[in-house]
Design a protein around this motif. Sequence first.
Motif, short mmCIF file in Angstrom:
data_model
loop_
_atom_site.label_atom_id
_atom_site.label_comp_id
_atom_site.label_asym_id
_atom_site.label_seq_id
_atom_site.Cartn_x
_atom_site.Cartn_y
_atom_site.Cartn_z
N TYR A 119 2.04 6.30 3.05
CA TYR A 119 1.39 6.99 4.17
C TYR A 119 0.31 6.17 4.85
O TYR A 119 -0.14 6.50 5.93
N VAL A 120 -0.15 5.10 4.19
CA VAL A 120 -1.09 4.21 4.87
C VAL A 120 -0.27 3.29 5.75
O VAL A 120 0.41 2.40 5.29
N VAL A 178 0.85 -1.18 0.00
CA VAL A 178 0.00 0.00 0.00
C VAL A 178 0.89 1.23 0.00
O VAL A 178 2.10 1.15 0.19
N GLY A 189 -1.18 1.23 8.09
CA GLY A 189 -1.67 -0.12 8.36
C GLY A 189 -3.01 -0.09 9.06
O GLY A 189 -3.80 0.84 8.88
N ILE A 205 -3.59 6.56 8.73
CA ILE A 205 -2.76 7.31 7.79
C ILE A 205 -1.82 8.18 8.60
O ILE A 205 -2.23 8.80 9.59
#
Lengths: 170, 714
Positions: free
Chosen positions: A54-55, A51, A57, A69
């Motif tokens: 900045y994502v 992903v 998890g 985020i």
Amino acid sequence: MAEEVKDEVMEEDAQKGKFMTFQTGKEYFGISISYVNEIIAMQPITAIPEVDEYVKGLINLRGKIIPVIDVRVRFKMEPKEYTDRTCIIVIDVKSTTVGLIVEKIAEVDTIVDDDIVPPPALGHKDKERNKYVYGLARTGDTVKLLLDPEKLIKQEVLEVLEEIQEKEES
Amino acid sequence: MAEEFNTDSMLSVYLYENGQLLEKLEGIILEKQDESFDDSDINEIFRIMHTIKGSSGMMMYENIAKVSHKLEDVFYYLRESHPDDVPHEELVEKVLAVSDFITEEIDKIKDGEDPDGDESELLDDLDEFLGRLKGEIKTQGIRLPKPNKSEEPTQFYITPVAEDDSHFYRIVIHYRNDTQMSNIRAYSATYALKEIAEDLLFTPDDILSNEASADVILNEGFHMLLQTKTCKDDVYDLIDSSEAEQITLDEITAEDYGRELMEFGREDGDVPPGAPPIVINLDDDPQAAKDDKKETPSPGDYVVKKKAAGKGKTLAKNQTKQQTIISVNVEKMDALMDLIGELVIAEAVVLQNPDLKVPGLELSNFQKASTQLSKITTELQEVIMSMRMMPLTATFQKMKRIVFDASRKLGKDIELEIIGENTEVDKNIIEHISDPLMHLVRNSVDHGIEENVADRIALGKSAKGKITLMAKNEGGKVFISVKDDGKGLSKEKLYKKALQNGLIDNKPISDFQEKEIFQFITLPGFSTKEQVTELSGRGVGMDVVVKNIQDIGGRLDIESVEGSGSEMTLMIPLTLAIINGIVVQVGNSFFVIETASIKEFVRLTEESMIQEPSGEEYIVIRGECYSFIRLNERYNLSESSTKVDDGIVVVLDHEGRQVCILIDKLLQEQEIVVKPIPSYIKKVKGLSGCTQLGDGSIALILDIGGLIQNEERR
């Protein structure tokens, strides 16, 4: 007379004009409090592969699994170590719940509409960032950048779509 | 024959489902009260009627089946012919009338009565309406056989024409308190009297269908009103007095009889509500003894007392047949489950609190209490899990019934084999697959199995058709397949039919793959059967199936070999199912692999690795070569060993294909609740969901199929 009635309505709507402000880097940002669900302390984050950077998890919010985020990374700033001041602001945007990792929570500010000015147009260079900053507000001696979470989320989806399209084309 | 099946659970499902459908129907109607229906509304109403018709037919509620069939006809016409000048107001009126009728009948069924409403007026009304729609007055559609048992409601309370030599009796039987099955005894009494009766009425009237009536009979006594030509002594002799405590037999006048008929059922207030007396009109019995009437009625005659009359137990159970299923909002269930998850975490926080780790602390009482707490929370977790999961047994049971009925109706000899009925599926999913499955099974019976036994034998198949219903849980999905050994699907026929109905453009048959052609049958308005029957054949079946399956994120796979049968497989994701998984660790991340797809764990050395120049790796285990995925590399996980020697190789199997993955550590095996990855995060190949582990951390569930697919694409 009419004005009095209006004032009363305004008072009743306690969320109106209130902004949750937080500090990231040197800047202060604000999110309309109506989006904010809660603020929680930093939690262990489960990373998700493949992903965007900045994502960060997923976290477990009382059994509900929500994505988080990192706002710093989202704003293309250098990532910073999380400290005990680091917080997660849980926002609800159109039935999507997302956590925003912010460096430091500031305060809840009341900002009247008159104090909000649209961000100055800086040509096309800074287009990317201004998409989710919809206004600037001066309170006290600081300027706060007001975020439009809907755009923040929508942006996301658009980017994902673009990425998929790019992948297909390549 | 029907008694073989447990109709109780079927009935509650029937009531529940139809309740929902009617709600949906009314929703559509009320929304579109003032504007005309568009195509999707018409389709929807049509489908609702189709489903109600089907299930009512199955439950033998013929009046409901007929009415819904008729309304289905109307909407079939609307759907097919798109007439322009539909009087919308009148149409809405008709639909509501039908909906009211069915609701009323269903209410009767709920109260344990027979749905005995008179449907003929409504049917005629609809016929006439349909006729006008078509611009001609003619009846249309297939008429079902006339009901043979329903009684005209107008027959109630009407005193039968009293013949000169008829006697009228009021009979009250009190049974001893300890009498077993007093309702059966009461029934045998009515049965004996029917022989001689011109007219017989009794209360409680539901003695056979309602076991609770036994209590009522014990408490209130069994009341009968009898009109007969037989004399008093003979009547008395006919009543079996073996268990009776007291039998009261009064002769009354014809006027009294009429009046009592009117009051019957109201005379004792404890008679369960919703149990009006039923008048059974019997033909004049030629054998009835022609006795002269000479006795004047003298109440109190022939009162036989065996013991002091006692009312005994006073439990007046209000025993109406209520649904044993309550529907709970899934959100509430989810919230409860989340809360329990949170409770487990909170529990761990308390029990492993660092404050307790002070040396020399006396904790034995605390330990006892905490063990108790753990036990309760574990049980609580199990209960909430089991609340959501239901085995498919009941649904499959329903299919048995369908195959039985449908094969009878069509005169086909069919055997149904059921495999994996204990597969547990989320309750929510069961509700959604019941209808589609019903359609698939019906289709198999109706279209799949050959009509002619000779055709089967000619192909070397056994004379008896066979349908196999199978359910399994694989790779985070539920597979439910309906397989028949019938004639299979003919590609040419399907293609021609689709072309005829304008469902496909004028593309040649070679443009389509086999699977695509089979999928034609799922298009709305496609049906290979000319004749419209109660079972199937209007081409609604398959598109309903697909729609319902898609609603829950599943899909339908069709495989068929002409001449030897077809197999329809429903693939349904387990949005909230529990899978048995093994938790593994790679770097700092936790993954769950479904236990069923794991073949083995092995420890290997670098020597078993083969590396292609392109960088792709294979691994050799006992002479077999497998493709090899390093999870840490695939998902860019740091702090994980890259050496095969340090990790564990897991051999995975998915639908016959194998792949090996390298992990760091095996943690534990446990039952996990599959939760979807938030939709905000884009789909990651090879991950099918996530779950919450006991300590509150999140683990990602590996989707073996996706992993393999991804590997093959490279």
